[in-house]
Design an enzyme around this catalytic site. Structure first.
Site, short mmCIF file in Angstrom:
data_model
loop_
_atom_site.label_atom_id
_atom_site.label_comp_id
_atom_site.label_asym_id
_atom_site.label_seq_id
_atom_site.Cartn_x
_atom_site.Cartn_y
_atom_site.Cartn_z
N THR A 221 0.87 -1.19 0.00
CA THR A 221 0.00 0.00 0.00
C THR A 221 0.91 1.23 0.00
O THR A 221 1.94 1.28 0.68
CB THR A 221 -0.97 -0.01 1.20
OG1 THR A 221 -0.21 -0.16 2.41
CG2 THR A 221 -1.95 -1.16 1.10
N ASP A 253 -5.46 -0.73 8.20
CA ASP A 253 -6.35 -1.74 8.79
C ASP A 253 -7.64 -1.83 7.98
O ASP A 253 -8.17 -2.93 7.75
CB ASP A 253 -6.67 -1.37 10.24
CG ASP A 253 -5.40 -1.25 11.05
OD1 ASP A 253 -4.44 -1.97 10.74
OD2 ASP A 253 -5.37 -0.44 11.99
#
Ligand code: RIB
Length: 299
Positions: A221, A253
């Site tokens: 990411t 998350d």
């Protein structure tokens, strides 16, 4: 039995938002503070539950005010509390989070508390939950011997395993062969590969290096730049969705929760990544982590 089991921590996140993250020795007058649910594992479980996923959360807390916050948070999000070990002699953890309100970026210090004492022999009931899940998702906030044991059990029982290697820290080679999806952010990917990631080309190099360690699929990411996926054959680069960012805490998350949910529904990898990318983007539009996870209707 749920489709997804998540092993990880709950902590109370105490977030302070201001015009900057103070430097060492500096005091600033901030604008807002928030006390709410955090801990990577709990945030991920909330993200899955709010999308409509069936999730079990495995953790350990104290019998104190923040332990109550943990139980109430799980109940409110329709996550069972029966896989939470509570120990009156231990403290529930906390995280001190400083947020720069202009960029939404943060600096975090986590005091893990009760889960630092988690032992393999305490979680035999929870191991059965893992064995019967389709997906097992975890991070690096509980003791590593427990994490590795659960990853191995999950793999032996043909679960899809996801390791979100956060916060980045040394792991043994044995971890790599038990991971299907490895989901570092760019800083964590640099920690594991030594490759500094500033472009798609470097993300690709780092992903290939991680695959050479024995991991099957890698998703790096890249914050506001999006994400890079590689599995040794296919590669996908996705841009981040444009949103009005307030606080990026828990965005990783939200991403991992979205990914686990998508995989549990049998979606293609491209669909999973698109969904997880959206969930992560929306989670940054509110102050806080667990309470900032979007519902399916928000997506
Ligand atoms: O990923 C963000 C989380 O990391 C925060 O909620 C904080 O508690 C830390 O565990």
């Amino acid at each position: 039995m749920s489709d997804i089991s998540v092993l990880g921590i709950f902590v109370a996140d105490i977030s302070f938002s201001g015009t900057k993250i103070p430097a060492i020795g500096e005091t600033i007058l901030g604008d807002k503070y928030n006390v709410g649910p955090g801990g990577k594992g709990c945030n991920q479980a909330i993200a899955i539950a709010r999308l409509g996923g069936r999730v079990d959360f495995i953790s350990k807390i104290g019998k104190d005010a923040y332990g109550e916050l943990a139980l109430n948070t799980l109940k409110k999000n329709e996550i069972k509390t029966e896989n939470i070990i509570q120990d009156a002699n231990l403290q529930t953890g906390v995280a001190g989070i400083l947020v720069d309100k202009k960029s939404g970026k943060n600096a975090i210090n986590v005091i893990v508390g009760a889960p630092t004492t988690l032992k393999i022999n305490e979680i035999s009931k929870q191991i059965n939950i893992i064995k019967n899940s389709k997906i097992f998702l975890t991070q690096l906030e509980v003791p590593k011997d427990v994490t590795l044991h659960c990853l191995k059990i999950a793999k032996e029982n043909r679960c899809i395993t996801i390791l979100n290697p956060a916060p980045a820290s040394e792991i043994t080679k044995e971890f790599y062969s038990n991971i299907d999806y490895f989901t570092p952010n760019e800083t964590e990917a640099e920690f594991y590969t030594g490759i500094k990631i500033t472009s798609e080309k470097e993300a690709k190099l780092a992903a290939h290096k991680l695959i050479s360690f024995g991991i099957k699929k890698v998703i790096i990411t890249l914050g506001e730049k999006g994400l890079f996926y590689a599995d040794g054959q296919d590669e996908i680069y996705l841009k981040a969705n444009s949103v009005k960012t307030v606080d990026t805490t828990g965005a990783g998350d939200a991403f991992n929760g979205g990914l686990a949910f998508g995989l549990s529904k049998g979606k293609s990898i491209k669909e999973c990544l698109e969904l997880a990318n959206k969930v992560a983007g929306i989670s940054t539009t509110k102050l806080g982590a667990g309470n900032a996870m979007p519902y399916l209707a928000d997506i």
